[in-house]
Scaffold this motif. Sequence first.
Motif, PDB file in Angstrom:
ATOM      1  N   TYR A   1       0.830  -1.202   0.000  1.00  0.00           N
ATOM      2  CA  TYR A   1       0.000   0.000   0.000  1.00  0.00           C
ATOM      3  C   TYR A   1       0.865   1.253   0.000  1.00  0.00           C
ATOM      4  O   TYR A   1       2.088   1.193   0.201  1.00  0.00           O
ATOM      5  CB  TYR A   1      -0.959  -0.003   1.179  1.00  0.00           C
TER       6      TYR A   1
ATOM      7  N   ASN B   1      -5.903   8.256  -9.094  1.00  0.00           N
ATOM      8  CA  ASN B   1      -7.325   8.066  -9.435  1.00  0.00           C
ATOM      9  C   ASN B   1      -7.847   9.148 -10.371  1.00  0.00           C
ATOM     10  O   ASN B   1      -9.017   9.113 -10.767  1.00  0.00           O
ATOM     11  CB  ASN B   1      -8.192   7.970  -8.171  1.00  0.00           C
TER      12      ASN B   1
ATOM     13  N   GLU C   1     -12.566   9.340  -8.481  1.00  0.00           N
ATOM     14  CA  GLU C   1     -13.036   8.458  -7.407  1.00  0.00           C
ATOM     15  C   GLU C   1     -14.449   8.781  -6.953  1.00  0.00           C
ATOM     16  O   GLU C   1     -15.209   7.891  -6.592  1.00  0.00           O
ATOM     17  CB  GLU C   1     -12.077   8.546  -6.218  1.00  0.00           C
TER      18      GLU C   1
ATOM     19  N   ILE D   1      -8.653   4.736 -13.557  1.00  0.00           N
ATOM     20  CA  ILE D   1      -7.512   5.383 -12.940  1.00  0.00           C
ATOM     21  C   ILE D   1      -6.479   5.620 -14.035  1.00  0.00           C
ATOM     22  O   ILE D   1      -6.645   5.175 -15.179  1.00  0.00           O
ATOM     23  CB  ILE D   1      -6.928   4.528 -11.809  1.00  0.00           C
TER      24      ILE D   1
ATOM     25  N   GLN E   1      -3.357   9.259  -4.792  1.00  0.00           N
ATOM     26  CA  GLN E   1      -2.370   8.276  -5.243  1.00  0.00           C
ATOM     27  C   GLN E   1      -2.147   7.161  -4.228  1.00  0.00           C
ATOM     28  O   GLN E   1      -1.206   6.379  -4.367  1.00  0.00           O
ATOM     29  CB  GLN E   1      -1.051   8.990  -5.545  1.00  0.00           C
TER      30      GLN E   1
ATOM     31  N   MET F   1      -2.758   3.754  -3.107  1.00  0.00           N
ATOM     32  CA  MET F   1      -3.275   2.489  -3.628  1.00  0.00           C
ATOM     33  C   MET F   1      -3.010   1.375  -2.623  1.00  0.00           C
ATOM     34  O   MET F   1      -2.000   1.404  -1.908  1.00  0.00           O
ATOM     35  CB  MET F   1      -2.603   2.158  -4.957  1.00  0.00           C
TER      36      MET F   1
ATOM     37  N   ARG G   1      -7.445  -1.608  -4.381  1.00  0.00           N
ATOM     38  CA  ARG G   1      -8.387  -0.545  -4.104  1.00  0.00           C
ATOM     39  C   ARG G   1      -7.702   0.813  -3.951  1.00  0.00           C
ATOM     40  O   ARG G   1      -6.478   0.907  -3.738  1.00  0.00           O
ATOM     41  CB  ARG G   1      -9.194  -0.848  -2.840  1.00  0.00           C
ATOM     42  N   THR G   2      -8.543   1.856  -4.027  1.00  0.00           N
ATOM     43  CA  THR G   2      -8.143   3.217  -3.724  1.00  0.00           C
ATOM     44  C   THR G   2      -8.719   3.569  -2.347  1.00  0.00           C
ATOM     45  O   THR G   2      -9.182   2.695  -1.619  1.00  0.00           O
ATOM     46  CB  THR G   2      -8.667   4.196  -4.791  1.00  0.00           C
TER      47      THR G   2
END
Length: 610
Positions: free
Chosen positions: A481, A496, A500, A508, A523, A525, A534-535
């Motif tokens: 992450y 994104n 989003e 993205i 940014q 992630m 995922r964001t």
Amino acid sequence: AVVSSQSTGFQQRGFVLVVLVALVWICLSVFKVHIDIEIVGDEKEHEKFHKRGDSDDHSNFDSHIEVPPRVDRLQHKQEIVDDNPNELLPPFHGKRNLKPFWVPWSDHKGPYRKEKEDELHETYRFNKYLSDRLPLNRDVDDTRPGACQAQRYPKNLGTVSVVLIYYNEAVSVVFRTIYSVINRSPSRLLHEFVLYDDGSVWEESIGPMKAEAEKVTEVPIRYVRNETRGGLMRARTAAAKFATGDILIYLDSHCEVLPGWLEPLIEPIFRDPTTVTCPVIDTIEWDTMNLVSGRAPMSAIGSYNLLLNYNWYPIPEYEQQRRKREHGKDWTISPIRSPAMAGGLFAINRKYFHDLGSYDTKMNVWGGENTEISIRIWTCGGTLLFAPCSKVGHIFRHGYPYDFQGDHFQTVLFNYKRVAKVWMDDDEEFYYKLRPMARDKDVGSVVERTNLRKKLQCKPYDWFINNIAPNLVLEKDLAHYGQMRSLYHEAYCVDNMGNEYKGGGLSIGTYPCHKPDGAIDNQFMMLTKKGIFRTIDRCLAVNSRGVVTMHHCFDFNTSSFTWHYDITEKTLKHIKSGLCFDFNKDMAPQMTLVACNGSSQQKWAFTYNQ
């Protein structure tokens, strides 16, 4: 004969005098019944109160407010015996086609003045001029789903205190809120209003507001004026101490309730005092003042994202299945469990509100209080529901007509950090990785709130995420992450692209990497240990054209959402398609997967790996 005549005259005059005194007494009683006016404290007490409001110590901010005794509005009426207290009744559909009335300065009979609309919009951030031209008791359409009208509710659901907090508000929207409640609520349930002025400085919000309150005869209004602004959380906490009904209903001061709104909102509280309920929130357009309201059943719930920002999400399938099991044929109008509330409109048992700890009164202005109270309700033994048959219109302004006593972002960040410190356990540190600028922010002591959490024996934060808000994720459940940097073009990160919050199915892309200690949320992630990519607020899948698309993170347990990151090869592969992330071009507006080939264009690095 003369004596007799004089005696008769004295008797007549005495009788008239007695009648006049009685009438005066009745008038004074009725006036006192219908409006209690309280100006909070004297000048020195105001100074103490509001110095506390801006300081680090707000724990006893309301200690200088003396709550006046409330006069029972039925004291001058004969006691009515209820022969059938257990009777089930249909929802009150409301009164219609009433004789219209307006604020005293309305020019509704004259031509519409566009220049006046523009002038007032700059101050109020909605069409205040048009609002003043509309009746305070206008009719609205009944847009409840049809099944709502067939429901039956216990007659005695408890008494309701409707609490309105306002600051520099227009009289017309406040009293359109009040008269909509009066005209669309059963009188047996509507106990009183608490109208709390949180330090308004605009003239219309002071004298004319009080004068309009004095005209209301149907329901008691307790008008309280705080001479300096304290902020929403402090104002709501203080106002609750003036209320005497069984149930508090907080409404923003620019709403209109719809027919049949009250009974479905408070019935779940009648059955379980630890339940908190929210109505469906419809839109009153800021420019036209039209109420936009559909008849379709509610299809969304409230939650928040990893930055603690509130948002709306589709009702997850597991919640739909629960409603079907528990409510049968009427499941589409049954209450919906929701991780969070929007915050402006909700109902709560008055005693439970105080026992639960009301609000964190060290928070400032507003923002974050809805997230805090939502987590507290769920983890400390309560339940939070949306009531699909209860509908309330709300004006969503065209901007803010007031300041945040400083920078808006910094005020909200202050409040959010208090939420993180009190409620997020180990994930407080995760929040600082998401919001680096919050790490060193001084938010004062949270000891009082952490002690409250211990006293209430609240469940840990991971229980809330795993059982109530699966759109969120815990740091311990992440494998990789942070910023996802291209090793082919190291100045660029996955981003994104601002998509989003624009709806599902958007993509993205890549964008120059932000500074790690700044606003990196676009940014940030994440790949979970279960392979969900995922964001902050969306989970990522791949469409039929190979484009990476963002979707809500409920019900994502399908192969379409599963990915694998090879920490040795630095490649990210979509399991179902077998395709890999590839650096297509600088600042690409969307990300398209291609066949895995091991090239440097397909190599990526995360900030954190565990």
